[in-house]
Design a protein around this motif. Structure first.
Motif, PDB file in Angstrom:
ATOM      1  N   MET A   1      -8.933  22.802 -12.634  1.00 31.39           N
ATOM      2  CA  MET A   1      -8.662  21.412 -12.347  1.00 31.39           C
ATOM      3  C   MET A   1      -7.232  21.299 -11.820  1.00 31.39           C
ATOM      4  SD  MET A   1      -8.932  18.083 -14.838  1.00 31.39           S
ATOM      5  CE  MET A   1     -10.570  18.473 -15.394  1.00 31.39           C
ATOM      6  N   ILE A   2      -7.088  20.583 -10.718  1.00 32.19           N
ATOM      7  CA  ILE A   2      -5.783  20.416 -10.088  1.00 32.19           C
ATOM      8  C   ILE A   2      -5.294  19.000 -10.337  1.00 32.19           C
ATOM      9  CG2 ILE A   2      -4.547  20.414  -7.898  1.00 32.19           C
ATOM     10  CD1 ILE A   2      -6.661  22.348  -6.859  1.00 32.19           C
ATOM     11  N   PHE A   3      -4.081  18.897 -10.839  1.00 36.76           N
ATOM     12  CA  PHE A   3      -3.467  17.601 -11.053  1.00 36.76           C
ATOM     13  C   PHE A   3      -2.385  17.395 -10.013  1.00 36.76           C
ATOM     14  CE2 PHE A   3      -5.079  18.595 -15.285  1.00 36.76           C
ATOM     15  CZ  PHE A   3      -5.776  17.430 -15.544  1.00 36.76           C
ATOM     16  N   ILE A   4      -2.463  16.298  -9.314  1.00 42.46           N
ATOM     17  CA  ILE A   4      -1.446  15.966  -8.319  1.00 42.46           C
ATOM     18  C   ILE A   4      -0.644  14.797  -8.853  1.00 42.46           C
ATOM     19  CG2 ILE A   4      -1.047  15.238  -5.945  1.00 42.46           C
ATOM     20  CD1 ILE A   4      -3.794  16.421  -5.269  1.00 42.46           C
ATOM     21  N   ILE A   5       0.659  14.942  -8.867  1.00 38.96           N
ATOM     22  CA  ILE A   5       1.534  13.894  -9.377  1.00 38.96           C
ATOM     23  C   ILE A   5       2.133  13.146  -8.195  1.00 38.96           C
ATOM     24  CG2 ILE A   5       3.597  13.402 -10.712  1.00 38.96           C
ATOM     25  CD1 ILE A   5       3.008  15.967 -12.286  1.00 38.96           C
ATOM     26  N   PHE A   6       1.985  11.828  -8.224  1.00 36.08           N
ATOM     27  CA  PHE A   6       2.531  10.990  -7.172  1.00 36.08           C
ATOM     28  C   PHE A   6       3.646  10.140  -7.747  1.00 36.08           C
ATOM     29  CE2 PHE A   6      -1.892  11.718  -6.004  1.00 36.08           C
ATOM     30  CZ  PHE A   6      -1.725  12.224  -4.723  1.00 36.08           C
ATOM     31  N   THR A   7       4.632   9.886  -6.935  1.00 33.48           N
ATOM     32  CA  THR A   7       5.734   9.035  -7.345  1.00 33.48           C
ATOM     33  C   THR A   7       5.493   7.633  -6.799  1.00 33.48           C
ATOM     34  OG1 THR A   7       7.175  10.947  -7.156  1.00 33.48           O
ATOM     35  CG2 THR A   7       8.232   8.817  -7.382  1.00 33.48           C
ATOM     36  N   ILE A   8       5.559   6.656  -7.680  1.00 32.34           N
ATOM     37  CA  ILE A   8       5.341   5.262  -7.288  1.00 32.34           C
ATOM     38  C   ILE A   8       6.639   4.500  -7.528  1.00 32.34           C
ATOM     39  CG2 ILE A   8       4.029   3.177  -7.767  1.00 32.34           C
ATOM     40  CD1 ILE A   8       1.734   4.961  -8.623  1.00 32.34           C
ATOM     41  N   TYR A   9       7.052   3.729  -6.527  1.00 32.96           N
ATOM     42  CA  TYR A   9       8.300   2.982  -6.593  1.00 32.96           C
ATOM     43  C   TYR A   9       8.039   1.478  -6.581  1.00 32.96           C
ATOM     44  CZ  TYR A   9      10.680   7.316  -5.378  1.00 32.96           C
ATOM     45  OH  TYR A   9      11.158   8.595  -5.371  1.00 32.96           O
ATOM     46  N   LEU A  10       8.884   0.767  -7.310  1.00 34.22           N
ATOM     47  CA  LEU A  10       8.900  -0.688  -7.242  1.00 34.22           C
ATOM     48  C   LEU A  10       9.739  -1.068  -6.038  1.00 34.22           C
ATOM     49  CD1 LEU A  10       8.393  -3.507  -8.558  1.00 34.22           C
ATOM     50  CD2 LEU A  10      10.539  -3.185  -9.759  1.00 34.22           C
ATOM     51  N   ILE A  11       9.113  -1.773  -5.067  1.00 38.11           N
ATOM     52  CA  ILE A  11       9.874  -2.112  -3.860  1.00 38.11           C
ATOM     53  C   ILE A  11      10.326  -3.567  -3.826  1.00 38.11           C
ATOM     54  CG2 ILE A  11       8.888  -0.302  -2.428  1.00 38.11           C
ATOM     55  CD1 ILE A  11       7.104  -2.491  -1.171  1.00 38.11           C
ATOM     56  N   ALA A  12       9.577  -4.444  -4.512  1.00 36.09           N
ATOM     57  CA  ALA A  12       9.950  -5.859  -4.485  1.00 36.09           C
ATOM     58  C   ALA A  12       9.307  -6.587  -5.650  1.00 36.09           C
ATOM     59  CB  ALA A  12       9.512  -6.498  -3.171  1.00 36.09           C
ATOM     60  N   SER A  13       9.793  -7.793  -5.863  1.00 31.08           N
ATOM     61  CA  SER A  13       9.222  -8.673  -6.872  1.00 31.08           C
ATOM     62  C   SER A  13       9.151 -10.061  -6.255  1.00 31.08           C
ATOM     63  CB  SER A  13      10.100  -8.677  -8.117  1.00 31.08           C
ATOM     64  OG  SER A  13       9.516  -9.456  -9.118  1.00 31.08           O
ATOM     65  N   THR A  14       7.949 -10.653  -6.272  1.00 33.32           N
ATOM     66  CA  THR A  14       7.786 -11.968  -5.657  1.00 33.32           C
ATOM     67  C   THR A  14       7.477 -13.005  -6.725  1.00 33.32           C
ATOM     68  OG1 THR A  14       5.422 -11.647  -5.280  1.00 33.32           O
ATOM     69  CG2 THR A  14       6.918 -10.991  -3.513  1.00 33.32           C
ATOM     70  N   LYS A  15       7.918 -14.217  -6.460  1.00 33.83           N
ATOM     71  CA  LYS A  15       7.693 -15.331  -7.386  1.00 33.83           C
ATOM     72  C   LYS A  15       7.005 -16.441  -6.602  1.00 33.83           C
ATOM     73  CE  LYS A  15      10.380 -18.212 -10.526  1.00 33.83           C
ATOM     74  NZ  LYS A  15      11.732 -18.514 -10.998  1.00 33.83           N
ATOM     75  N   SER A  16       5.873 -16.928  -7.134  1.00 33.33           N
ATOM     76  CA  SER A  16       5.168 -18.007  -6.450  1.00 33.33           C
ATOM     77  C   SER A  16       4.736 -19.063  -7.454  1.00 33.33           C
ATOM     78  CB  SER A  16       3.960 -17.462  -5.693  1.00 33.33           C
ATOM     79  OG  SER A  16       3.050 -16.863  -6.594  1.00 33.33           O
ATOM     80  N   ILE A  17       4.589 -20.279  -6.958  1.00 31.98           N
ATOM     81  CA  ILE A  17       4.167 -21.403  -7.792  1.00 31.98           C
ATOM     82  C   ILE A  17       2.901 -21.980  -7.165  1.00 31.98           C
ATOM     83  CG2 ILE A  17       4.791 -23.663  -8.679  1.00 31.98           C
ATOM     84  CD1 ILE A  17       7.723 -22.791  -8.518  1.00 31.98           C
ATOM     85  N   SER A  18       1.848 -22.112  -7.974  1.00 28.49           N
ATOM     86  CA  SER A  18       0.581 -22.635  -7.473  1.00 28.49           C
ATOM     87  C   SER A  18       0.629 -24.156  -7.378  1.00 28.49           C
ATOM     88  CB  SER A  18      -0.567 -22.201  -8.382  1.00 28.49           C
ATOM     89  OG  SER A  18      -0.474 -22.864  -9.613  1.00 28.49           O
ATOM     90  N   LYS A  19      -0.456 -24.743  -6.855  1.00 26.92           N
ATOM     91  CA  LYS A  19      -0.534 -26.200  -6.739  1.00 26.92           C
ATOM     92  C   LYS A  19      -0.485 -26.884  -8.099  1.00 26.92           C
ATOM     93  CE  LYS A  19      -3.290 -26.326  -2.529  1.00 26.92           C
ATOM     94  NZ  LYS A  19      -4.598 -26.708  -1.949  1.00 26.92           N
ATOM     95  N   THR A  20      -1.013 -26.194  -9.122  1.00 24.44           N
ATOM     96  CA  THR A  20      -1.032 -26.770 -10.461  1.00 24.44           C
ATOM     97  C   THR A  20       0.285 -26.598 -11.203  1.00 24.44           C
ATOM     98  OG1 THR A  20      -1.948 -24.735 -11.382  1.00 24.44           O
ATOM     99  CG2 THR A  20      -3.514 -26.433 -10.697  1.00 24.44           C
ATOM    100  N   GLY A  21       1.221 -25.850 -10.612  1.00 23.41           N
ATOM    101  CA  GLY A  21       2.525 -25.660 -11.240  1.00 23.41           C
ATOM    102  C   GLY A  21       2.660 -24.350 -11.990  1.00 23.41           C
ATOM    103  N   TYR A  22       1.613 -23.499 -11.959  1.00 23.20           N
ATOM    104  CA  TYR A  22       1.681 -22.202 -12.641  1.00 23.20           C
ATOM    105  C   TYR A  22       2.598 -21.269 -11.869  1.00 23.20           C
ATOM    106  CZ  TYR A  22       0.319 -17.771 -14.687  1.00 23.20           C
ATOM    107  OH  TYR A  22       0.347 -16.546 -15.310  1.00 23.20           O
ATOM    108  N   GLU A  23       3.547 -20.687 -12.570  1.00 21.78           N
ATOM    109  CA  GLU A  23       4.527 -19.798 -11.955  1.00 21.78           C
ATOM    110  C   GLU A  23       4.132 -18.353 -12.225  1.00 21.78           C
ATOM    111  OE1 GLU A  23       9.017 -19.014 -13.060  1.00 21.78           O
ATOM    112  OE2 GLU A  23       8.753 -21.025 -12.226  1.00 21.78           O
ATOM    113  N   SER A  24       3.952 -17.575 -11.155  1.00 19.55           N
ATOM    114  CA  SER A  24       3.584 -16.168 -11.334  1.00 19.55           C
ATOM    115  C   SER A  24       4.620 -15.266 -10.672  1.00 19.55           C
ATOM    116  CB  SER A  24       2.197 -15.889 -10.754  1.00 19.55           C
ATOM    117  OG  SER A  24       2.211 -16.053  -9.359  1.00 19.55           O
TER     118      SER A  24
END
Length: 152
Positions: A1-24
């Motif tokens: 069995m071969i395991f491949i390790i990948f590097t994952i980076y955080l590139i950005a963070s977005t903030k949005s507000i829906s019509k109902t006012g929910y902030e994600s």
């Protein structure tokens, strides 16, 4: 069995507000290099891209708050009480629509427009709930379930 390790980076963070006012807040991650991945064709979707598949890398968004809430909800609904409530909810939900349509003789909305239809449906729901409460008070069933809870 071969395991491949990948590097994952955080590139950005977005903030949005829906019509109902929910902030994600969503975190956007990208894989460093997908060139040697055996699962690349299954992982990266979309055939209409101008960039060839060999040059594309995986990019995905996730919301930590949403994932946490989803995990908490799942833990709540798989408990014994959650199973009982879900079983009994499925029984009770359809009856409300039947009672509104048949007993209250509701066939169609009288008003036009989204706000007017919403107001009319709220009035209909209030009338239905008042009618249910009236019947419960008459038959001395307040504080009890409509049906006896079934065991899972």
């Amino acid at each position: 069995m071969i395991f491949i390790i990948f590097t994952i980076y955080l590139i950005a963070s977005t903030k949005s507000i829906s019509k109902t006012g929910y902030e994600s807040v969503k975190a956007i991650y990208i894989c460093e290099d997908c060139s040697n991945c055996n699962y690349k064709s299954q992982c990266i979707k979309g055939n209409n891209s101008k960039i060839p598949l060999e040059k594309r890398t995986k990019k995905f968004e996730t919301s930590k708050k949403f994932n946490r809430q989803r995990k908490e909800d799942l833990e709540r609904i798989i408990t014994d009480e959650g199973i009982l409530l879900r079983m009994n909810r499925s029984i009770q939900a359809e009856g409300s629509f039947a009672q509104v349509k048949h007993d209250m003789n509701f066939k169609r909305f009288m008003c036009r427009g989204q706000k007017n239809v919403l107001a009319e449906s709220i009035l209909l729901a209030i009338a239905h709930n008042v009618n249910k409460l009236h019947n419960k008070i008459q038959y001395n069933r307040t504080g009890k379930h409509l049906f006896a809870l079934k065991e899972a």
